[in-house]
Design a protein around this motif. Structure first.
Motif, short mmCIF file in Angstrom:
data_model
loop_
_atom_site.label_atom_id
_atom_site.label_comp_id
_atom_site.label_asym_id
_atom_site.label_seq_id
_atom_site.Cartn_x
_atom_site.Cartn_y
_atom_site.Cartn_z
N SER A 1 3.15 1.02 -5.82
CA SER A 1 2.70 0.84 -7.19
C SER A 1 2.25 -0.59 -7.41
O SER A 1 2.64 -1.51 -6.69
CB SER A 1 3.80 1.22 -8.18
N VAL B 1 11.29 1.25 -6.56
CA VAL B 1 12.26 0.43 -5.85
C VAL B 1 11.55 -0.46 -4.84
O VAL B 1 10.53 -0.08 -4.26
CB VAL B 1 13.29 1.35 -5.14
N LEU C 1 2.10 -5.80 -5.92
CA LEU C 1 2.07 -4.47 -5.29
C LEU C 1 3.31 -4.29 -4.42
O LEU C 1 3.61 -5.14 -3.59
CB LEU C 1 0.80 -4.32 -4.44
N SER C 2 4.03 -3.20 -4.65
CA SER C 2 5.21 -2.90 -3.84
C SER C 2 5.07 -1.54 -3.18
O SER C 2 4.62 -0.58 -3.81
CB SER C 2 6.48 -2.89 -4.70
N ILE C 3 5.49 -1.47 -1.91
CA ILE C 3 5.51 -0.19 -1.19
C ILE C 3 6.94 0.34 -1.28
O ILE C 3 7.88 -0.33 -0.88
CB ILE C 3 5.10 -0.39 0.29
N HIS C 4 7.07 1.55 -1.84
CA HIS C 4 8.41 2.05 -2.14
C HIS C 4 9.01 2.90 -1.02
O HIS C 4 10.21 2.87 -0.81
CB HIS C 4 8.38 2.86 -3.43
N GLY C 5 8.18 3.65 -0.34
CA GLY C 5 8.73 4.50 0.70
C GLY C 5 7.78 5.60 1.09
O GLY C 5 6.63 5.63 0.67
N ILE C 6 8.30 6.51 1.90
CA ILE C 6 7.50 7.60 2.46
C ILE C 6 8.29 8.89 2.34
O ILE C 6 9.45 8.96 2.72
CB ILE C 6 7.15 7.31 3.94
N ALA D 1 14.24 3.42 2.84
CA ALA D 1 13.19 3.37 1.80
C ALA D 1 13.31 4.62 0.92
O ALA D 1 14.13 5.50 1.17
CB ALA D 1 11.82 3.30 2.45
N PHE D 2 12.49 4.68 -0.10
CA PHE D 2 12.51 5.84 -1.00
C PHE D 2 11.83 7.01 -0.29
O PHE D 2 10.68 6.90 0.13
CB PHE D 2 11.79 5.49 -2.30
N MET E 1 9.42 -3.75 3.12
CA MET E 1 8.51 -2.64 3.46
C MET E 1 7.14 -3.15 3.89
O MET E 1 6.50 -2.56 4.76
CB MET E 1 8.36 -1.69 2.27
N LYS F 1 4.20 5.98 -0.94
CA LYS F 1 4.30 5.67 -2.37
C LYS F 1 4.29 4.17 -2.58
O LYS F 1 5.04 3.44 -1.94
CB LYS F 1 5.59 6.28 -2.91
N GLU G 1 8.43 -8.64 0.79
CA GLU G 1 9.08 -7.34 0.70
C GLU G 1 9.27 -6.73 2.09
O GLU G 1 8.32 -6.65 2.87
CB GLU G 1 8.27 -6.41 -0.21
#
Lengths: 487, 487
Positions: free
Chosen positions: A351, B341, A324-329, B332-333, B250, A349, B248
């Motif tokens: 996934s 990402v 599980l990775s947290i990509h951003g806000i 971050a994204f 994040m 976000k 990670e």
């Protein structure tokens, strides 16, 4: 490079020489393709026009090879703000239809991830720049370079007026980085048409796990991409005039995102590991055989320490366990500087990479229930909305299929070595879609080196990989033809 | 308006009548000032020239009153792109130096926030337009209107040839909306010069918390703005190729930000409440006396529910308790869409609104130690760096100082009511800077109504507030003089 003594006899020898002699032309074409900002991720009209232009360029190139090219209209993309953008047409091309030859279909994509020089690129991402044999530019390795390598291989046969050992088909799209919109529908529609004569489908949209040793890929992870929106109101607040009396959406969101994964990388969503396939003894042996220097891998990744120390643990956590990775806000303050804003509405976000035999709809339910539970415990007056924005199945192939044997032999011819038999931790949904929909075998035959940096700053493909990759595809044609004669 | 029966005797009566009779002239002058686009925020030469012109207009106006005006050169503003722009000169003006009178210094600013009609203004922001007694235009309430109200009060005495009850000083700048560049240095330099004879400093750069009831402001919150960077490497990762084996950044950052504040708004940094002044019984009564309709306030804020239900709790949490807001994440994204990402380096941003008697350097240490503890528990291989990017002290005045008493009496005279005794939850550094640097008492005496919309579209000041505010300042002069005679 291969030495003269290992040169194969006959037409392949001439093809290899042709590729070597024309490599600067091949690099020039790649440069022209990289110059098109065919970003499918940012949904803005200017970029979508560039993407359409890119598809047009590729169609022209395929016609130049003598292929019959159908540019299939793919309709429109609905954006969340109500706007629409055209989906670039999907190219279906064919060259040769000799019933005595096998038919090999190449899948590739022309769209790229976003890239801006100020994000940390050392060169303009849309100006291919060669430094020490490395061809830097957005899309060089993902996926414009491999698409062109396949075209280069075909064009070498054509230029030399050599008979192509296989019938060639192309399936080329422009929305891979945005979920391959409209592709699955087309493939389903063309199952008994375009795909009926296909013997196998080749995808070259991944990387080796080494800088020099080629690999074959027999599995990929899926992906469930989630958005979690927390909203107080549409407008932002000023922290001086509202700080202290609000359930601030960012505080809620940070708590929600913080409940997803622990510091050891373990996903905290209850039940999520329930359908993960158990590790078999045979599988363990495949992992043990893989050539990976963990220390070198760690160094080349510029990572101080991984979560695991052994080769087997690392590879299994990349390929056959979920992550599980947290990509951003979206909606929060993201620029440099100090702004005292309380964002009124924010969208987190993250996934989950899926592996066999996780079920996407089960994962969706598990994640939603978990976040709803965490949110309810906060007793916040904000509104929370969880959506699975994108769901892509994992894929696994049968490595005793013909095309795996042909690819192994072609690799031996061009590189003089056995490939690493690997999986890919990323998601290339098309493999699963193509396999399930067409009922044809799929192989992933990557050209790029492990340090190519797809999706990140300073993406590159080595000139060596690009040129030897073109030869590899030519050799693959021949090996497929040889195997076909013994079918 | 006040009724005839409450008219004060003597010179003030004539002054009030003069102001009423000449109100259209006063509005006309405000119109001329609003017509100058004195935007200090957008660093472009055209606007900077307008700002310099505005300062020149104000200097002329002060000279017209008979004041001695020094226009102090303030040097240049360095822009991040290497360019420079002149900082408008700071005006130091004085009118009268009778040692038997108290000396009152007015601070104000002539610069405004950016405004463009297409951002949602119903009228041209730089053409003062009166609709139903509301004077719309950029700068009408922030801060050109209040500056002119003070000038109007002085000019009424002068026009009537009445003796001014106080010596008047003006400190007028043109960079308030851009961090009051160069002001602090000048104030420090002039401590024993210009400011030595000053008895109190009046700032009128805020709003009431009501539409009709005047207020006095005796405190503002400070602010400590923090950044917390978590770095694995400079480049981003792709979640397919690295998801599962990394600490990670994040995940680390979300855990760090999630450790700062709980769902009820309470700050979780150990010791942070240690220096917050306890609530006294007297203070409670001040809050009880404030006129605030919580339901109307909540509706006009478009918020479903606040963290607190009572007027007293709400106001205390806005004004006299610290609050922590998470503003966002850099690196971050943050765009629309779905990008897979793993950001390699992310910077979280949050700030704590400070209240008496919190000490900025203590807060800095507490926050750093807390985050270091949380981070160490995660055993992450990433690097964490915490910085306090900006620190601004809270300000609180002694409401038993003379100028508060004088202001209360003046409000009673003009408006026939007691003022709301309020604070401001935001940070207005000038009050604290002036108080600390000059060692003089400061009072915030606002004229504008709560719905004036400073900094936003359709900024206005009511004609009533502007004209009665001019009277209020005149009455304040007289009350200061009366109190002075009893010192």
């Amino acid at each position: 490079m291969f030495s003269a003594s290992t040169l194969p006899p006959g037409p392949l020898e001439k093809v290899f020489q042709y590729i070597d002699l024309h490599q600067d032309e091949f690099v020039q074409t790649l440069k022209e393709w990289v110059a098109v900002e065919s970003d499918s991720v940012q949904p803005v009209p200017r970029l979508r026009r560039e993407l359409l232009r890119m598809v047009g360029l590729a169609a022209d190139r395929l016609r130049g090879l003598g292929a019959r090219v159908a540019s299939v209209d793919a309709g429109f993309q609905q954006l969340s703000d109500g706007q629409t953008l055209p989906i670039p047409p999907i190219l279906l091309a064919e060259l040769g239809s000799d019933p005595k030859k096998p038919t090999v279909c190449f899948y590739g994509h022309l769209d790229v991830q976003p890239a801006r020089q100020e994000d940390g690129w050392l060169t303009d991402p849309y100006t291919l720049t060669e430094v020490d044999g490395k061809l830097y530019g957005r899309g060089t390795t993902d996926n414009k370079g491999p698409v062109l390598a396949w075209i280069n291989a075909v064009s070498a046969f054509k230029a030399l007026d050599e008979d192509l050992p296989v019938n060639i088909k192309f399936l080329i799209e422009g929305m891979e980085e945005s979920g391959s919109l409209a592709l699955e529908e087309l493939v389903r529609k063309e199952k008994s048409g375009f795909f009926s004569s296909v013997d196998c489908i080749v995808i070259s949209d991944n990387l080796w796990i080494s800088r020099r040793k080629p690999a074959l890929i027999y599995g990929t992870r899926g992906n469930s991409y989630f958005t979690v929106e927390v909203k107080c109101r549409d407008q932002d607040f000023h922290s001086g005039t509202f700080g202290g009396i609000l359930n601030e959406p960012m505080a809620d969101l940070v708590a929600l995102l913080g409940s997803l994964v622990d510091a050891s990388g373990r996903i905290l969503v209850p039940g999520i590991y329930g359908h993960v396939a158990p590790v078999t003894e045979e599988e363990k042996r495949v992992y043990e055989a893989i050539d990976l220097d963990v220390e070198e891998y760690r160094n080349s990744s510029q990572v101080k320490k991984f979560l695991f120390d052994t080769k087997e643990e690392l590879l299994m956590h990349l390929w056959r366990y979920p992550s599980l990775s947290i990509h951003g806000i979206e909606g929060a303050f993201h620029e440099p500087g100090a702004k005292t804003v309380i964002p009124g509405r924010v969208i987190g976000k993250f996934s989950i990479r899926l592996v066999p035999h996780m079920d996407m709809s089960v994962v969706e339910t598990q994640v939603k229930q978990h976040l709803e539970y965490i949110f309810s415990k906060r007793n916040s007056s904000n509104q929370m909305t969880v959506s699975m924005a994108l769901g892509l199945h994992p894929w696994i192939a049968n490595i005793s299929d013909h095309q795996y044997l042909a690819a192994k032999r072609a690799i031996k011819t061009v590189f003089g070595t056995e490939p690493d038999m690997i999986r890919d931790g990323s998601t290339i949904p098309i493999a699963k879609i193509l396999q399930d929909t067409t009922q044809k075998s799929v192989i992933m035959l990557p050209l790029g080196a492990v340090d190519d940096g797809e999706h990140s700053q300073n993406e590159k493909i080595n000139r060596w990989n690009y040129i030897e990759g073109s030869k590899l595809f030519a050799a693959f044609f021949l090996e497929m033809a040889k195997l076909h004669s013994s079918w």
